[in-house]
Design an enzyme around this catalytic site. Structure first.
Site, PDB file in Angstrom:
ATOM      1  CD  GLU A  43     -14.688 -48.202  61.049  1.00 15.09           C
ATOM      2  OE1 GLU A  43     -14.971 -46.991  61.181  1.00 15.09           O
ATOM      3  OE2 GLU A  43     -13.526 -48.618  61.099  1.00 15.09           O
ATOM      4  CG  ASP A  54     -16.677 -38.421  64.501  1.00 15.36           C
ATOM      5  OD1 ASP A  54     -15.882 -39.175  63.910  1.00 15.36           O
ATOM      6  OD2 ASP A  54     -17.592 -38.819  65.224  1.00 15.36           O
TER       7      ASP A  54
END
EC number: 4.2.1.20
Length: 267
Positions: A43, A54
């Site tokens: 990824e 995140d």
């Protein structure tokens, strides 16, 4: 398109890395290290200034990469450079939806295809709003990777039915990051997804130890590891940038990545 042909008992190892951290050139070296460590796919995260999913580790990596001028177009082109330099495993572009919206749709997908990107993952785009993106992915032979979370049980059947490549099962609510423990309900949730899915189910968000990898591998078809690897890159940042210590730092990173790979035993 991504199709994993797993042997009996084989488990997926899908690492995440931020494009351009600590530099474009070293991102390629790190990708080769991850491939050598047994990764089935990578990824590649597009750094973004407002990354809702995140945690602090990946936020810092994004900030470093953005400071070096990384953006979505450069990240896609970096995937092409990775392929030219020996990365043979699929590359999945992990990007928030806003950077995609800034680009012309045809240009964006042509760029993905030109740079041999096999999958697309947009963590902040709800499934109900993703049909246009999914259609375009199918037209360009790119797998649209679906995220499923413990809160989406009612929508689970629809999401899993249309999933491609692998189903990304979110192990816990909230942002990405290293976790010590997981909610016990995750076991039932993963089993539910496995029963519905026609493709492999990989678990991510917070996987940071070999024990957690082994535990999740008993329930699923593999793991996605992000923050732990990005944190290691952060720790090795200066050594990776210095030419006289780079090779040692890359070896250390590869050794660390192997601790998450089912190809290697650490018992």
């Amino acid at each position: 398109m991504i199709t994993f042909q797993l042997e009996q008992g084989e488990k997926l190892f899908i690492p995440f890395m931020t494009a351009g951290d600590p530099s474009e050139e070293i991102t390629i070296d790190l990708a080769l290290s991850l491939q050598a460590a047994g990764a089935h796919a990578i990824e590649l995260g597009v750094p973004y200034s407002d990354p809702l999913a995140d945690g602090p580790v990946i936020q810092r990596a994004s900030k470093r990469a953005l400071n070096h001028g990384m953006n979505i177009v450069k990240a896609i082109e970096l995937a092409g450079k990775m392929k030219k330099n020996g990365v043979k495993i699929p590359v999945i572009l992990f990007t928030y939806y806003n950077p995609v919206l800034q680009l012309d749709t045809e240009y964006f997908f042509a760029l993905l295809r030109k740079n041999h990107i096999s999958g697309l993952l947009t963590p902040d785009l709800p499934f109900e709003e993703s049909s246009e993106l999914q259609k375009n992915c199918q037209s360009y032979d790119i797998s649209y990777i679906s995220l499923v979370a413990p809160t989406s049980k009612e929508r689970l059947v629809n999401i899993v039915e249309q999933a491609e490549g692998f189903v990304y099962c979110v192990s816990s609510l909230g942002v990405t990051g290293v976790r010590q423990t997981f909610d016990e309900s995750i076991t039932d949730f993963i089993q539910q997804v496995k029963q519905l899915s026609h493709i492999p189910v990989a678990v991510g968000f917070g996987i940071s130890t070999r024990e957690q990898v082994d535990s999740m591998n008993k329930l699923s078809d593999g793991v996605v590891v992000g923050s732990a690897l990005v944190k290691k890159i952060e720790e090795l940042h200066d050594q990776l940038l210095a030419s006289d210590t780079r090779q040692d730092a890359l070896r250390e990173f590869e050794t660390y990545a192997k601790t998450f790979s089912p190809l290697y035993s650490f018992k």
